[in-house]
Write a protein that holds these residues in place. Structure first.
Motif, PDB file in Angstrom:
ATOM      1  N   SER A 132       2.554  -0.872  18.998  1.00 31.53           N
ATOM      2  CA  SER A 132       2.995  -2.051  18.272  1.00 31.53           C
ATOM      3  C   SER A 132       1.983  -2.354  17.177  1.00 31.53           C
ATOM      4  N   GLU A 133       2.482  -2.643  15.984  1.00 32.71           N
ATOM      5  CA  GLU A 133       1.606  -2.774  14.817  1.00 32.71           C
ATOM      6  C   GLU A 133       2.167  -3.828  13.875  1.00 32.71           C
ATOM      7  N   GLN A 134       1.267  -4.520  13.163  1.00 26.50           N
ATOM      8  CA  GLN A 134       1.658  -5.518  12.172  1.00 26.50           C
ATOM      9  C   GLN A 134       1.400  -4.974  10.773  1.00 26.50           C
ATOM     10  N   TYR A 135       2.364  -5.196   9.871  1.00 28.68           N
ATOM     11  CA  TYR A 135       2.250  -4.707   8.504  1.00 28.68           C
ATOM     12  C   TYR A 135       2.360  -5.878   7.539  1.00 28.68           C
ATOM     13  N   THR A 136       1.443  -5.913   6.571  1.00 29.94           N
ATOM     14  CA  THR A 136       1.425  -7.028   5.632  1.00 29.94           C
ATOM     15  C   THR A 136       0.778  -6.586   4.322  1.00 29.94           C
ATOM     16  N   GLY A 137       0.983  -7.364   3.264  1.00 32.26           N
ATOM     17  CA  GLY A 137       0.321  -7.145   1.981  1.00 32.26           C
ATOM     18  C   GLY A 137       0.658  -5.822   1.312  1.00 32.26           C
ATOM     19  N   GLY A 138      -0.207  -5.426   0.385  1.00 35.69           N
ATOM     20  CA  GLY A 138       0.001  -4.202  -0.361  1.00 35.69           C
ATOM     21  C   GLY A 138       0.076  -2.971   0.519  1.00 35.69           C
ATOM     22  N   LYS A 139      -0.742  -2.918   1.554  1.00 29.63           N
ATOM     23  CA  LYS A 139      -0.705  -1.775   2.460  1.00 29.63           C
ATOM     24  C   LYS A 139       0.603  -1.721   3.238  1.00 29.63           C
ATOM     25  N   GLY A 140       1.158  -2.905   3.523  1.00 25.11           N
ATOM     26  CA  GLY A 140       2.455  -2.955   4.175  1.00 25.11           C
ATOM     27  C   GLY A 140       3.550  -2.418   3.267  1.00 25.11           C
ATOM     28  N   VAL A 141       3.480  -2.787   1.982  1.00 27.02           N
ATOM     29  CA  VAL A 141       4.444  -2.284   0.995  1.00 27.02           C
ATOM     30  C   VAL A 141       4.329  -0.771   0.887  1.00 27.02           C
ATOM     31  N   LEU A 142       3.088  -0.265   0.884  1.00 26.48           N
ATOM     32  CA  LEU A 142       2.845   1.174   0.825  1.00 26.48           C
ATOM     33  C   LEU A 142       3.462   1.873   2.035  1.00 26.48           C
ATOM     34  N   TRP A 143       3.287   1.284   3.201  1.00 26.64           N
ATOM     35  CA  TRP A 143       3.862   1.825   4.444  1.00 26.64           C
ATOM     36  C   TRP A 143       5.381   1.880   4.367  1.00 26.64           C
ATOM     37  N   LEU A 144       6.005   0.832   3.862  1.00 30.85           N
ATOM     38  CA  LEU A 144       7.462   0.755   3.827  1.00 30.85           C
ATOM     39  C   LEU A 144       8.053   1.626   2.717  1.00 30.85           C
ATOM     40  N   ALA A 145       7.319   1.777   1.610  1.00 34.57           N
ATOM     41  CA  ALA A 145       7.816   2.581   0.496  1.00 34.57           C
ATOM     42  C   ALA A 145       7.851   4.063   0.839  1.00 34.57           C
ATOM     43  N   ASP A 146       6.966   4.476   1.728  1.00 33.32           N
ATOM     44  CA  ASP A 146       6.897   5.886   2.102  1.00 33.32           C
ATOM     45  C   ASP A 146       8.186   6.331   2.788  1.00 33.32           C
ATOM     46  N   TYR A 147       8.758   5.459   3.626  1.00 31.24           N
ATOM     47  CA  TYR A 147      10.040   5.731   4.296  1.00 31.24           C
ATOM     48  C   TYR A 147      10.493   4.435   4.958  1.00 31.24           C
ATOM     49  N   LEU A 168       3.130  -1.430  -6.896  1.00 30.41           N
ATOM     50  CA  LEU A 168       1.982  -0.790  -6.262  1.00 30.41           C
ATOM     51  C   LEU A 168       0.942  -0.385  -7.302  1.00 30.41           C
ATOM     52  N   ASP A 169       1.393   0.103  -8.450  1.00 30.72           N
ATOM     53  CA  ASP A 169       0.467   0.468  -9.527  1.00 30.72           C
ATOM     54  C   ASP A 169      -0.333  -0.748  -9.986  1.00 30.72           C
ATOM     55  N   ASN A 170       0.345  -1.900 -10.050  1.00 30.68           N
ATOM     56  CA  ASN A 170      -0.336  -3.137 -10.463  1.00 30.68           C
ATOM     57  C   ASN A 170      -1.384  -3.572  -9.448  1.00 30.68           C
ATOM     58  N   LEU A 171      -1.167  -3.180  -8.185  1.00 29.51           N
ATOM     59  CA  LEU A 171      -2.112  -3.527  -7.124  1.00 29.51           C
ATOM     60  C   LEU A 171      -3.223  -2.485  -6.996  1.00 29.51           C
ATOM     61  N   GLY A 172      -3.130  -1.447  -7.793  1.00 31.52           N
ATOM     62  CA  GLY A 172      -4.133  -0.390  -7.709  1.00 31.52           C
ATOM     63  C   GLY A 172      -3.896   0.558  -6.564  1.00 31.52           C
ATOM     64  N   LEU A 173      -2.673   0.541  -6.023  1.00 27.17           N
ATOM     65  CA  LEU A 173      -2.301   1.428  -4.922  1.00 27.17           C
ATOM     66  C   LEU A 173      -1.324   2.469  -5.461  1.00 27.17           C
ATOM     67  N   SER A 174      -1.281   3.621  -4.835  1.00 27.77           N
ATOM     68  CA  SER A 174      -0.388   4.671  -5.314  1.00 27.77           C
ATOM     69  C   SER A 174       0.027   5.575  -4.171  1.00 27.77           C
ATOM     70  N   LEU A 175       1.287   6.038  -4.231  1.00 26.07           N
ATOM     71  CA  LEU A 175       1.763   7.007  -3.245  1.00 26.07           C
ATOM     72  C   LEU A 175       1.402   8.437  -3.630  1.00 26.07           C
ATOM     73  N   LYS A 176       0.958   8.607  -4.862  1.00 29.30           N
ATOM     74  CA  LYS A 176       0.545   9.924  -5.372  1.00 29.30           C
ATOM     75  C   LYS A 176       1.642  10.963  -5.126  1.00 29.30           C
ATOM     76  N   SER A 177       1.326  12.011  -4.375  1.00 27.97           N
ATOM     77  CA  SER A 177       2.282  13.101  -4.158  1.00 27.97           C
ATOM     78  C   SER A 177       3.444  12.684  -3.251  1.00 27.97           C
ATOM     79  N   ARG A 178       3.340  11.526  -2.610  1.00 27.74           N
ATOM     80  CA  ARG A 178       4.410  11.089  -1.703  1.00 27.74           C
ATOM     81  C   ARG A 178       5.507  10.321  -2.422  1.00 27.74           C
ATOM     82  N   LYS A 179       5.409  10.194  -3.736  1.00 24.88           N
ATOM     83  CA  LYS A 179       6.409   9.458  -4.489  1.00 24.88           C
ATOM     84  C   LYS A 179       7.788  10.085  -4.285  1.00 24.88           C
TER      85      LYS A 179
END
Length: 306
Positions: free
Chosen positions: A159-174, A260-271
């Motif tokens: 069980s895990e909690q997801y929030t903020g930019g890292k949460g968006v990164l997690w959800l955008a991946d799949y 994500l780019d505005n937050l300085g986060l990127s999926l890089k090759s996972r886009k």
């Protein structure tokens, strides 16, 4: 103006009910009985069930009302609206501590309501919670699904909690969330707002992104408490055939990648990995059915992403 009426009895007093289960419905008479039976079998009993009938032309409301339970009520709308608009009717009516938007063709495991409620109570910061799911067929038999296994593996095996930019990164991946497995905290309604009425396939994914972008938290309950039915009459099948599903996914992902780019986060090759994987799996189904033309369309769409 939308017109509706309560068809069966009085709605339970929401202040005395811990969970409201809304069932948005359109011509669902054949699948409703198993859905309702799975709700009646719940270990938790402090709930009410509201069928939100989107101007069905069959006797869905009568099938529902035949169960004759004081916790059950029907709200039948005379105007047929989009899927998202009917879901929004559920959100608008929600007044108990928690609520769910259950699909009219799926089934809960016996302890879904109890365990999901306990999880949200133990995690007061979470806006919504979702759980793992089995895939079942028209006869309620479990079926193996590669997509579902990927969803499970894409979330941590706890069980895990997801929030903020890292949460968006997690959800955008799949998109790891089986939409009808979600339980909502009603007090967070102002945070997540409503579903987009113009979307047909990605309306749930869009909502989860907005929850995270507005500072909300998504809780993954690492228990298999839900049964998601796959059958030939699902709306998703038509969206896959028309390619509309993939265009929606790409539009939402492009917006999220910009954020994500505005937050300085990127999926890089996972886009576009989630979109590419979805296309690939759907194309394999086409190939197995000897529908090579549809498979070719999907691969050509995927090629445009790269």
């Amino acid at each position: 103006m939308e017109l509706y009426k309560v068809m069966e009895g009085e709605s339970a007093q929401a202040e005395n009910v811990q969970v409201q289960v809304f069932i948005p419905c359109f011509n669902s008479r054949t699948t409703l009985p198993k859905t309702i039976e799975s709700i009646l079998a719940q270990t938790m009993k402090n709930y009410e069930v509201i069928l939100v009938d989107n101007a069905s032309s069959d006797d869905s409301s009568s099938v529902f009302s035949a169960f004759d339970d004081d916790r059950f009520s029907v709200v039948r709308f005379e105007e047929h609206v989009s899927l998202g608009a009917n879901f929004n009717r559920c959100i608008e009516m929600a007044s108990a501590e928690y609520f769910c938007i259950m699909h009219a063709d799926d089934e809960y495991e016996l302890n879904y309501l109890e365990n999901m409620t306990n999880s949200l109570q133990n995690t007061p910061s979470a806006s919504i919670a979702f759980c793992n799911a089995n895939i079942i067929d028209e006869e309620s038999c479990r079926r193996f699904s590669v997509k579902n296994e990927i969803k499970k593996m894409a979330s941590k095996m706890k069980s895990e909690q997801y929030t903020g930019g890292k949460g968006v990164l997690w959800l955008a991946d799949y998109n790891k969330v089986i939409a009808p497995s979600v339980m909502f905290r009603t007090s967070s309604k102002n945070l997540f707002g409503t579903y987009r009425k113009d979307l047909k396939f990605t309306l749930d994914w869009d909502l989860y992104f907005r929850i995270l972008q507005k500072g909300g938290e998504i809780l993954h309950v690492n228990q298999t408490l839900f049964n998601y039915r796959i059958h030939k009459n699902q709306q998703t099948s038509a969206l896959i055939a028309s390619m509309e599903k993939y265009y929606e996914m790409r539009t939402i992902l492009d917006r999220i990648y910009a954020d994500l780019d505005n937050l300085g986060l990127s999926l890089k090759s996972r886009k576009y990995r989630s979109l590419g994987l979805t296309i690939f799996m759907d194309a394999l189904v086409d190939i197995s059915s000897f529908n090579f033309y549809k498979a070719k369309q999907k691969f050509l769409f995927f090629k445009e992403l790269n």
